[in-house]
Scaffold this active site. Structure first.
Site, PDB file in Angstrom:
ATOM      1  N   LYS A  90       2.113 -23.889 -16.647  1.00  0.00           N
ATOM      2  CA  LYS A  90       3.222 -24.274 -17.515  1.00  0.00           C
ATOM      3  C   LYS A  90       4.521 -23.979 -16.780  1.00  0.00           C
ATOM      4  O   LYS A  90       4.779 -22.833 -16.396  1.00  0.00           O
ATOM      5  CB  LYS A  90       3.158 -23.489 -18.827  1.00  0.00           C
ATOM      6  N   LYS A 136       1.462 -28.568 -18.048  1.00  0.00           N
ATOM      7  CA  LYS A 136       2.580 -28.883 -18.931  1.00  0.00           C
ATOM      8  C   LYS A 136       3.890 -28.732 -18.183  1.00  0.00           C
ATOM      9  O   LYS A 136       4.062 -27.707 -17.518  1.00  0.00           O
ATOM     10  CB  LYS A 136       2.525 -27.930 -20.124  1.00  0.00           C
TER      11      LYS A 136
HETATM   12  C1  PBG Z   1       6.004 -21.874 -26.422  1.00  0.00           C
HETATM   13  C2  PBG Z   1       5.921 -23.357 -26.317  1.00  0.00           C
HETATM   14  C3  PBG Z   1       6.933 -24.231 -25.925  1.00  0.00           C
HETATM   15  C4  PBG Z   1       6.384 -25.530 -25.982  1.00  0.00           C
HETATM   16  C5  PBG Z   1       5.064 -25.391 -26.398  1.00  0.00           C
HETATM   17  N1  PBG Z   1       4.790 -24.035 -26.587  1.00  0.00           N
HETATM   18  C6  PBG Z   1       8.357 -23.973 -25.606  1.00  0.00           C
HETATM   19  C7  PBG Z   1       8.747 -23.214 -24.434  1.00  0.00           C
HETATM   20  O1  PBG Z   1       7.932 -22.751 -23.651  1.00  0.00           O
HETATM   21  O2  PBG Z   1       9.936 -23.028 -24.279  1.00  0.00           O
HETATM   22  C8  PBG Z   1       7.115 -26.782 -25.657  1.00  0.00           C
HETATM   23  C9  PBG Z   1       6.486 -28.049 -26.130  1.00  0.00           C
HETATM   24  C10 PBG Z   1       7.360 -29.250 -26.062  1.00  0.00           C
HETATM   25  O3  PBG Z   1       8.449 -29.259 -25.463  1.00  0.00           O
HETATM   26  O4  PBG Z   1       6.943 -30.267 -26.634  1.00  0.00           O
HETATM   27  N2  PBG Z   1       5.571 -21.444 -27.696  1.00  0.00           N
END
Ligand code: PBG
Length: 326
Positions: free
Chosen positions: A197, A250
Site C-alpha cells: 500500500k 493499492k
Molecule cells: C485506511 C484506508 C485508506 C483507504 C483504504 N483504507 C486511507 C489511507 O490510507 O489514507 C483509501 C481508499 C481509497 O482511497 O479509496 N483505513
C-alpha cells in the site's frame, strides 16, 4: 508489391472473433464494493468528491448490500465513520461501534451470500487521523498499534466479518491479527492484507468519505514510497509468511507493474484497490463530458485484471455489475 503474411487484423474483424480470442475477461465475480457506514445520521449523505457514493445509515447499507447481492457482486468491504473519535480510535473495537453493528446486521441480512470484509485500521476512529497510536514525538508507535489492531480484529470477527483486511501498514500486523483471531476462536476468519500500500495522493476523496483530516504530518512514515517496486515484494512475502490468506496492491492503475510482479512471485489470491482518487478522476471527467466514464472504467478494471489481479475493490462495482451481468 509485397504484403505481410502475418495479419493480426484478421482476428479483429468482427466482435465475435474478438470475443473468441480475448485473453482477459472482467467478471462480476471479480468485484468488491467499498461501502461507508456512518453513525448518527438519519439519511444517507452523498460524498461530494465521490459522485454516486454515499455515507450510509445502517438501513441504507442493508438495502445497498441486498442490491449488490442481487447484481451478483460477491463481496463488500466496510469502512466506519464513528460519531466519536479519540486518540486511540477506540470505536474501532467497541462491540457496539458502527462497523460492528453494521456487520451483525448484514450477516443477519445476507448470511454467507456476500463476503463481508472489514477494513481494519484506526484512522477513521482517531481524532488525529493517523493509522495508529501516536508516540510522544508524533510518530506512529508500531507495536502499541498492533495491540489495538488485535482488539479490532476480534471485534470485527465476533460481529460477523468473513474477512479482516488490515490497511495500516504496521510491521507485523498480519501476524498480530492472525494470532488474536485464532486465540479468540476465529480460525476460520480470513485475512486480506493490504500488503503493498503506497503513500498515494489518490486517497484524497476517501478521506472526505470518512471525515478524516490528518492533523499533522502524512503517512509516508508507514505507507510505501511510490518510487519502490521491489520493496513491495518484500512486504507481500512477509505478509504471506505471517499468515495472510490473500494480498492486495493499492492503488491499482498507477501500480500495474507491482500487480504483475506480485502475481509472478506468489500464488495466493491477489486483489487490487482501484481507489477513491482513481474513481473521482473518471467520474469528474465524465461529468464534464470529456471522457466516456463507463468505457474508461471497464478499460481500467480490465487492465488491472490483465496485470494479474484476481479481484478488484472498486467504487464502480455496482455499475460494472449492471453492465456485465451476474
Ligand atoms: C485506511 C484506508 C485508506 C483507504 C483504504 N483504507 C486511507 C489511507 O490510507 O489514507 C483509501 C481508499 C481509497 O482511497 O479509496 N483505513
Amino acid at each position: 508489391m509485397t504484403f505481410p503474411t502475418h495479419r493480426p487484423r484478421r482476428l479483429r474483424r468482427t466482435a465475435a472473433l474478438r470475443r473468441l480470442v480475448a485473453e482477459t475477461a472482467l467478471r462480476t465475480d471479480d468485484l468488491v464494493a467499498p461501502l461507508f457506514v456512518r453513525e448518527g445520521i438519519g439519511e444517507p449523505q452523498p460524498v461530494p468528491s465521490l459522485p454516486g457514493v454515499a455515507q450510509h445509515t445502517v438501513a441504507s447499507l442493508r438495502r445497498e448490500v441486498r442490491r449488490l447481492r442481487d447484481l451478483g457482486v460477491p463481496g463488500v468491504i466496510l469502512f466506519g465513520v464513528p460519531a466519536r473519535k479519540d486518540a486511540e480510535g477506540s470505536e474501532a473495537w467497541n462491540p457496539d461501534g458502527i462497523v460492528q453493528m453494521a456487520l451483525a446486521e448484514l450477516r443477519g441480512e445476507v448470511g454467507d451470500d456476500v463476503v463481508l470484509m472489514a477494513d481494519l485500521c484506526v484512522d477513521e476512529y482517531t481524532d488525529h487521523g493517523h493509522c495508529g497510536i501516536l508516540a510522544p514525538d508524533g510518530s506512529v508507535d508500531n507495536d502499541a498499534t498492533l495491540a489495538v489492531y488485535r482488539q479490532a480484529a476480534v471485534a470485527q470477527a465476533t460481529a460477523g466479518a468473513h474477512v479482516c483486511a488490515p490497511s495500516g501498514m504496521m510491521d507485523g500486523q498480519v501476524a498480530a491479527i492472525r494470532s488474536a483471531l485464532d486465540a479468540a476462536g476465529h480460525e476460520s476468519v480470513a485475512v486480506l492484507a493490504y500488503a503493498a500500500k503506497y503513500a498515494s495522493a489518490l486517497y484524497g476523496p476517501f478521506r472526505d468519505a470518512v471525515d478524516v483530516t490528518i492533523r499533522s504530518g502524512d503517512r509516508k512514515g508507514y505507507q510505501q514510497d511510490w518510487r519502490n517496486a521491489r520493496e513491495a515484494l518484500t512486504e507481500v512475502r512477509a505478509d504471506i509468511a505471517e499468515g495472510a490468506d490473500m494480498v492486495m496492491v493499492k492503488p491499482a492503475v498507477t501500480y500495474l507493474d507491482v500487480i504483475a510482479r506480485t502475481r509472478a512471485a506468489v500464488n495466493v489470491p491477489l486483489g487490487a484497490y482501484h481507489v477513491s482518487g482513481e474513481y473521482a478522476m473518471i467520474a469528474a471527467a465524465h461529468r464534464q463530458g470529456w471522457i466516456d466514464g463507463p468505457a474508461v472504467a471497464l478499460e481500467q478494471m480490465t487492465a488491472v485484471k490483465r496485470a494479474g489481479a484476481d479481484f478488484i475493490l472498486t467504487y464502480f462495482a455496482a455499475e460494472l455489475a449492471e453492465a456485465l451481468g451476474g
